[in-house]
Scaffold this motif. Sequence first.
Motif, short mmCIF file in Angstrom:
data_model
loop_
_atom_site.label_atom_id
_atom_site.label_comp_id
_atom_site.label_asym_id
_atom_site.label_seq_id
_atom_site.Cartn_x
_atom_site.Cartn_y
_atom_site.Cartn_z
N GLY A 190 0.82 -1.22 0.00
CA GLY A 190 0.00 0.00 0.00
C GLY A 190 0.85 1.26 0.00
O GLY A 190 0.54 2.23 -0.70
N ASN A 191 1.91 1.25 0.77
CA ASN A 191 2.82 2.41 0.80
C ASN A 191 3.48 2.62 -0.55
O ASN A 191 3.58 3.76 -1.03
N TRP A 192 3.95 1.53 -1.16
CA TRP A 192 4.60 1.65 -2.47
C TRP A 192 3.62 2.20 -3.49
O TRP A 192 3.95 3.08 -4.28
N GLY A 193 2.41 1.68 -3.47
CA GLY A 193 1.40 2.16 -4.42
C GLY A 193 1.09 3.62 -4.23
O GLY A 193 0.99 4.38 -5.21
N TYR A 194 0.94 4.06 -2.99
CA TYR A 194 0.61 5.46 -2.71
C TYR A 194 1.72 6.40 -3.18
O TYR A 194 1.47 7.38 -3.86
N TYR A 195 2.93 6.10 -2.80
CA TYR A 195 4.03 7.01 -3.09
C TYR A 195 4.49 6.97 -4.54
O TYR A 195 5.00 7.96 -5.04
N LEU A 196 4.34 5.85 -5.19
CA LEU A 196 4.87 5.74 -6.55
C LEU A 196 3.82 6.00 -7.63
O LEU A 196 4.10 5.80 -8.80
N LEU A 197 2.64 6.47 -7.24
CA LEU A 197 1.66 6.87 -8.24
C LEU A 197 2.13 8.08 -9.03
O LEU A 197 1.76 8.27 -10.17
N SER A 198 2.92 8.90 -8.41
CA SER A 198 3.42 10.10 -9.08
C SER A 198 4.71 9.79 -9.83
O SER A 198 5.68 9.33 -9.24
N PRO A 199 4.75 10.08 -11.12
CA PRO A 199 6.00 9.85 -11.86
C PRO A 199 7.13 10.77 -11.40
O PRO A 199 8.30 10.44 -11.57
N PHE A 200 6.79 11.89 -10.78
CA PHE A 200 7.81 12.81 -10.30
C PHE A 200 8.63 12.22 -9.16
O PHE A 200 9.79 12.59 -8.97
N ASN A 201 8.05 11.32 -8.40
CA ASN A 201 8.73 10.79 -7.22
C ASN A 201 9.95 9.95 -7.55
O ASN A 201 10.81 9.75 -6.70
N PHE A 202 10.06 9.47 -8.77
CA PHE A 202 11.24 8.71 -9.16
C PHE A 202 12.49 9.59 -9.25
O PHE A 202 13.60 9.08 -9.26
N ILE A 203 12.31 10.90 -9.29
CA ILE A 203 13.44 11.82 -9.29
C ILE A 203 14.26 11.65 -8.01
O ILE A 203 15.48 11.83 -8.02
N ALA A 204 13.61 11.26 -6.93
CA ALA A 204 14.31 11.07 -5.65
C ALA A 204 15.41 10.01 -5.75
O ALA A 204 16.38 10.04 -4.99
N LEU A 205 15.30 9.08 -6.70
CA LEU A 205 16.34 8.05 -6.86
C LEU A 205 17.64 8.62 -7.42
O LEU A 205 18.69 7.99 -7.31
N LEU A 206 17.57 9.80 -8.03
CA LEU A 206 18.76 10.38 -8.66
C LEU A 206 19.68 11.08 -7.66
O LEU A 206 20.78 11.48 -8.03
N PHE A 207 19.23 11.24 -6.42
CA PHE A 207 19.99 11.99 -5.42
C PHE A 207 20.44 11.08 -4.30
O PHE A 207 19.71 10.16 -3.91
#
Length: 176
Positions: free
Chosen positions: A75-92
């Motif tokens: 449920g947490n993964w689904g909630y947070y990863l619905l936004s494509p913008f959130n994958f930017i966090a992996l770059l930092f």
Amino acid sequence: MKKRTWIFAGFLAGLIFFIASWIGSINFLMGGTIHSGDLIDQYISFFAYFQHTLLHDFSSISFSFSNGLGGNTAGNWGYYLLSPFNFIALLFPTKFLPQALYIIILLKVMVASASFCWMSKKLHHLADPWAISLAVAYALSSYVITYIGNLMWLDAIAFLPLLVVFVTQLSKGHFS
């Protein structure tokens, strides 16, 4: 060549937001911080967990003791990863997550302005200065600024004008 006023509206809103947040000391890139909403406590800790899971310990993707007393995290993964913008966090790196979140917020404000400008040109055929002005006003309204601490709400604000255009097109029978 077709004019792309929506791009200008997005960059203008981003520039104004960057300067205003710098002056207001909420610009993470310039040493500020945001003290409202769930940004610091909830989002930064989740994105640190997100990075650790995807980059270092993929076996912990389905269960975590950081989820209450332990439990399934789907449920947490689904909630947070619905936004494509959130994958930017992996770059930092983890220590720069506040800066990553500020960039995500900045991009969402820019997309809100750009999408509103596109909607106003598409549906109402407004002149460029009016479309840009209304788009920047929409993206920098107090409602948007209030929700910068709640990262997921900004997606709705950014994509609402696109949804309005598509529903309008659908109601006119322009989509199959």
